[in-house]
Write an enzyme that holds these catalytic residues in place. Structure first.
Site, PDB file in Angstrom:
ATOM      1  N   ILE A   1     -23.701  77.914  62.632  1.00 28.07           N
ATOM      2  CA  ILE A   1     -23.296  76.919  63.620  1.00 28.07           C
ATOM      3  C   ILE A   1     -23.965  77.193  64.958  1.00 28.07           C
ATOM      4  O   ILE A   1     -24.452  76.270  65.627  1.00 28.07           O
ATOM      5  CB  ILE A   1     -21.762  76.881  63.742  1.00 28.07           C
ATOM      6  CG1 ILE A   1     -21.168  76.330  62.443  1.00 28.07           C
ATOM      7  CG2 ILE A   1     -21.333  76.020  64.927  1.00 28.07           C
ATOM      8  CD1 ILE A   1     -19.679  76.430  62.344  1.00 28.07           C
ATOM      9  N   CYS A   2     -24.029  78.456  65.348  1.00 26.82           N
ATOM     10  CA  CYS A   2     -24.677  78.804  66.614  1.00 26.82           C
ATOM     11  C   CYS A   2     -26.165  78.464  66.588  1.00 26.82           C
ATOM     12  O   CYS A   2     -26.743  78.117  67.622  1.00 26.82           O
ATOM     13  CB  CYS A   2     -24.466  80.279  66.928  1.00 26.82           C
ATOM     14  SG  CYS A   2     -22.737  80.706  67.245  1.00 26.82           S
ATOM     15  N   THR A   3     -26.778  78.539  65.435  1.00 25.33           N
ATOM     16  CA  THR A   3     -28.182  78.145  65.307  1.00 25.33           C
ATOM     17  C   THR A   3     -28.367  76.690  65.720  1.00 25.33           C
ATOM     18  O   THR A   3     -29.298  76.344  66.464  1.00 25.33           O
ATOM     19  CB  THR A   3     -28.667  78.361  63.862  1.00 25.33           C
ATOM     20  OG1 THR A   3     -28.590  79.757  63.543  1.00 25.33           O
ATOM     21  CG2 THR A   3     -30.099  77.889  63.675  1.00 25.33           C
TER      22      THR A   3
END
Length: 220
Positions: free
Chosen positions: A44-46
């Site tokens: 998700i952070c990507t």
């Protein structure tokens, strides 16, 4: 203790993907957004890092500097940036703090003071509280704190909307109503008397109640 609105944002020195920084010097007279991540190479952070790179010009227009943080090393950040560019179409074009000693995460109340050891031995679940957004004003005070769960991607369009509201409030004595967007009517804050409002808002206002006075959005 976790930081909250009105607290002074802690100053720090750190290595980043764009070299060493002294946070206050780097921020200067700008607004700032510090958004943090529990671990490099998390899915998700990507997507979030890639999206922030795409909309960085919107932050630039508002005199807002953006900086990321992850509890990993600069070497890992560089490798992660390649994945972000490949999967999201844009690599991070802003600094990403290497917080593998947990110093900044602790300063900002995202990890307990007793956390220690090798950052690589910790899992994203160990660092799940390190998933925050801090909006910081030119006065170095915290204006907004958002804390997200691991499984929900952050809405950075909402962060831009809040910054628009905060900057209006900083320049004019207005607040913004529910679901407000740029160009819509704003609220004259109750601290402004009707007499003063006549001077500050010569186009007038619509009073729904004595404390709820709507007026056109002032020009920035």
């Amino acid at each position: 203790m976790p930081l909250t609105i009105g607290d002074t944002a802690p100053d720090f020195e750190a290595e980043t993907s764009q070299g060493p920084i002294h946070f206050y010097d780097w921020l200067g007279d700008s607004w700032g957004v510090l958004f943090s991540h529990p671990k490099d190479f998390t899915p998700i952070c990507t997507t979030e890092l890639g999206y922030m790179a795409k909309i960085k010009p919107e932050f630039d227009l508002r005199n807002v500097k953006i900086i990321g943080l992850s509890v990993d090393s600069t070497g890992d950040h560089e490798r992660w940036a390649a994945d972000i560019a490949e999967t999201q179409g844009t690599a991070p074009n802003y600094p990403l703090i290497a917080d593998d000693d947990f110093h900044v995460a602790k300063l900002y109340g995202m990890l307990p003071d007793d956390v220690s050891g090798d950052a690589k031995s910790r899992t994203p679940a160990d660092n799940q509280t390190v998933r925050n957004v801090f909006v910081i004003g030119p006065d170095k005070k915290i204006k907004l704190v958002l804390v997200y769960p691991m499984t929900t991607g952050r809405n950075f369009d909402e962060v831009l909307r809040v910054i628009d509201s905060l900057q209006l409030t900083a320049k004019y004595k207005v607040a913004t109503p529910v679901n407000w967007k740029q160009g819509e009517d704003v609220i004259i804050v109750p601290a402004v008397s009707d007499e003063d409002a006549k001077k500050q808002f010569p186009s007038g206002w619509k009073a729904l109640t004595p404390y709820l006075r709507l007026t056109k959005q002032p020009s920035k």
